[in-house]
Write an enzyme that holds these catalytic residues in place. Structure first.
Site, PDB file in Angstrom:
ATOM      1  N   GLY A 144       0.780  -1.230   0.000  1.00  0.00           N
ATOM      2  CA  GLY A 144       0.000   0.000   0.000  1.00  0.00           C
ATOM      3  C   GLY A 144       0.808   1.274   0.000  1.00  0.00           C
ATOM      4  O   GLY A 144       0.241   2.363   0.116  1.00  0.00           O
ATOM      5  N   THR A 145       2.147   1.183  -0.135  1.00  0.00           N
ATOM      6  CA  THR A 145       2.968   2.389  -0.090  1.00  0.00           C
ATOM      7  C   THR A 145       3.056   3.088  -1.444  1.00  0.00           C
ATOM      8  O   THR A 145       3.566   4.208  -1.516  1.00  0.00           O
ATOM      9  CB  THR A 145       4.386   2.061   0.405  1.00  0.00           C
ATOM     10  N   GLU A 182      -9.836  -0.617  30.386  1.00  0.00           N
ATOM     11  CA  GLU A 182      -9.378   0.432  29.469  1.00  0.00           C
ATOM     12  C   GLU A 182      -8.792   1.615  30.239  1.00  0.00           C
ATOM     13  O   GLU A 182      -7.857   2.268  29.745  1.00  0.00           O
ATOM     14  CB  GLU A 182     -10.534   0.891  28.574  1.00  0.00           C
TER      15      GLU A 182
END
Length: 602
Positions: free
Chosen positions: A205-206, A425
């Site tokens: 994807g670069t 979290e």
């Protein structure tokens, strides 16, 4: 396309054949007329009723049969088939009716002789043509099996370097290739050799494929594109044949570019397999090596290839003379991400509140494809809400969807699970905020996501980093363990919700020991075997360390995890009041942002 033409030809022949058969049947029955079965009684009844006015006998060609046509007083006509016209005549005369006897009709020579022969000939021709087409199609497919499947475009210039953003250094390297293709004499005068190959390596994807298309568009030369997997088939020799055909076509259109995407499918290191299907791949690679730099001369052909696994390529194909240039297409930095966002935002109406610079800062590690997907998801959300523009909130929610998964707000969660998730979290978030090399916190949520997580804590990287320090890796381990620690402190019990966190922490610790030499006890030695196993070498390949060292590695990994656990627990206990406040706020609102969270520490 050939298959469609064959099917159309078959349909035409079939229609003609059906038409001829129907015509033959029609002509043979054209003169049949209306007939009824003859019985002596039928004729006798008609004659005795004195309704018969006249009669006509029509003998047929097959003696002594024929027809008797009776004209009745009411004007109607009755036709009877008779098996013996002489007997019928005698019967009519006995009742005083003297019939008119017509001459025997001659057979139609066309219907009786020519038409059957014509129909038979058409059927034979039809069968012959069908067999011939099938054999020709099979031969055509067989002859084309070894042909290259590369698609050629004539360098129409639709994609140029102006369409490639965030890759400034890579474009500068490739501009020299464009100059070679446009004016090769300029370089040959000073003794420079045109590069034969350019290998582009980088994460998926670069923009490797986009760069190759831009080079072809800038140089305006023919561009042959093919995937590495298109060479390899189950039949031996097909791949090598396709390589030969590809370069033969390229020679006819030189100067040109041959682009092989995902070259690792065909150029993996030789001898890494166990035989069998790998032999065909190795033959294909051997032919590719010869074509790129063998006895043959391929002037004016520049081979460009892309891969994200350069570590598994054969060393022979990486040497100068085959791939003279190796261009690393890395993930874009903040400035590059902003350029890419501007390119993909051109055709998207953005709201006044959209800050692409802030988005670029919050998307550290994103590739060009990730950024395009991010804006696309934001545009989809705006369209679903019947808005004509994209807002900053759309992009933030798309970021969560792309990075973590879509939130499932409709999922029913018990109060107990919600409370456990909130403290879990909150434990992650406190460590993100306190530790200096990670964070700060961007969003904390207890809304389940599409990836199976009960909640998430998303950090906001402040800057891009080229490498990781030992202290940062230790802090990442501490952050991963924060959720488990918070559960233990508050509930005195632990859940399975921290399984992925423990897996991540263990992986980082093992990499510190075996790959990066960050262990004081083990030393600066690499014991990582991941690449050896991935390449697919023989299963009997020996380990590069002893069983004693393997045990020491396990002890060191465990020691790192335990040390980080105790340090992280100490920090959370020091901020236990924040832990409770954060969990209460999450239970109330389900999601809090950076400002709301940081206000808890004031």
């Amino acid at each position: 396309m050939k298959q469609n033409k064959n099917s159309q030809g078959f349909g035409l022949y079939f229609i003609v054949l059906i038409f001829l058969v129907i015509a033959a049947i029609y002509f043979s029955t054209l003169n049949a007329g209306r007939t009824t079965s003859y019985t002596e009684r039928d004729m006798t009844v008609a004659l005795e009723s004195e309704q018969v006015v006249s009669a006509v006998i029509e003998p047929s060609s097959v003696t002594p049969t024929g027809k008797v046509i009776l004209s009745l007083k009411d004007g109607s006509v009755e036709t009877l088939n008779v098996t013996n016209i002489e007997s019928a005549q005698d019967t009519l005369v006995s009742y005083g009716i003297y019939p008119t006897i017509r001459e025997v009709e001659a057979d139609n020579w066309f219907l009786s002789s020519v038409l059957p022969l014509l129909v038979g000939a058409v059927v034979l021709v039809f069968i012959f043509v069908m067999i011939n087409n099938q054999s020709a199609g099979a031969n055509s497919r067989l002859m084309n099996f070894g042909k290259s499947r590369a698609q050629m475009s004539m360098g129409d210039g639709k994609i140029t370097f102006a369409d490639v953003a965030g890759l400034q250094e890579e474009k500068e390297d490739l501009e020299e290739i464009v100059e070679f293709l446009k004016s090769p004499a300029k370089f040959t005068k000073v003794g420079a050799r045109i590069p034969k190959g350019v290998l582009m390596e980088g994460a998926p994807g670069t923009g490797k494929t986009l760069l190759a298309k831009a080079v072809a568009g800038e140089a305006k030369v023919p561009f042959f594109s093919i995937s590495g997997s298109d060479f390899v088939e189950m039949y031996v020799g097909v791949g090598a044949s396709r390589v030969r055909d590809l370069f033969a076509e390229a020679k006819k259109h030189a100067p040109c570019i041959v682009f092989i995407d995902e070259i690792d499918a065909v150029a993996r290191q030789r001898g890494a397999g166990l035989g069998g299907g790998h032999d065909e791949r190795e033959q294909t690679l051997n032919q590719l090596l010869v074509e790129m730099d063998g006895f043959g001369v391929n002037e004016g052909i520049i081979v460009m290839a892309a891969t994200n696994r350069v570590d598994i390529l054969d060393h022979a194909i990486l040497r100068p003379g085959r791939f003279d240039r190796r261009i690393t297409v890395g993930r874009p930095d903040v400035a590059g991400r902003k350029e890419i966002l501007n390119v993909h935002a051109k055709n998207k109406p953005l709201g006044d509140d959209v800050n692409l610079e802030e988005i670029a800062q919050t998307t550290a590690g994103f590739t060009g494809a990730d950024l395009e997907n991010l804006l696309n998801e934001a545009a989809i959300r705006a369209a679903r809400e019947d808005r004509k523009y994209v807002t900053q909130d759309d992009i933030k929610k798309a970021l969560i969807k792309v990075g973590i998964g879509a939130e499932k707000k409709s999922k029913i969660i018990s109060e107990k699970e919600k409370k456990i998730t909130a403290f879990h979290e909150a434990g992650h978030a406190i460590l993100f905020h306190v530790l200096p090399d990670v964070g700060p916190v961007f969003t904390v949520s207890i809304i389940p996501t599409g990836l199976g997580a009960a909640g998430y804590t998303m950090p906001l990287p402040e800057k891009d980093e080229m490498f990781l320090t030992k202290s940062k890796m230790l802090q990442e381990i501490m952050v991963s363990l924060g959720g488990r620690i918070a559960e233990e402190i508050i509930f005195g019990d632990i859940t399975t919700g921290a399984s992925s966190d423990i897996k991540k922490a263990t992986k980082v610790a093992r990499q510190m020991v075996t790959r990066y030499g960050m262990s004081d006890h083990i030393g600066v030695v690499c014991y990582d075997e991941e690449e050896e196993v991935f390449i697919g070498r023989d299963y009997g390949h020996p380990k590069n360390h002893s069983e004693e060292i393997a045990g020491e590695i396990d002890k060191e990994v465990k020691a790192i995890i335990e040390d980080c656990y105790q340090k992280a627990k100490k920090i959370i206990l020091e901020h236990e009041d924040v832990l409770h406040h954060c969990a209460e706020l999450l239970i109330e609102k389900e999601k809090i942002g950076q400002e709301e969270f940081e206000a808890l520490f004031v």
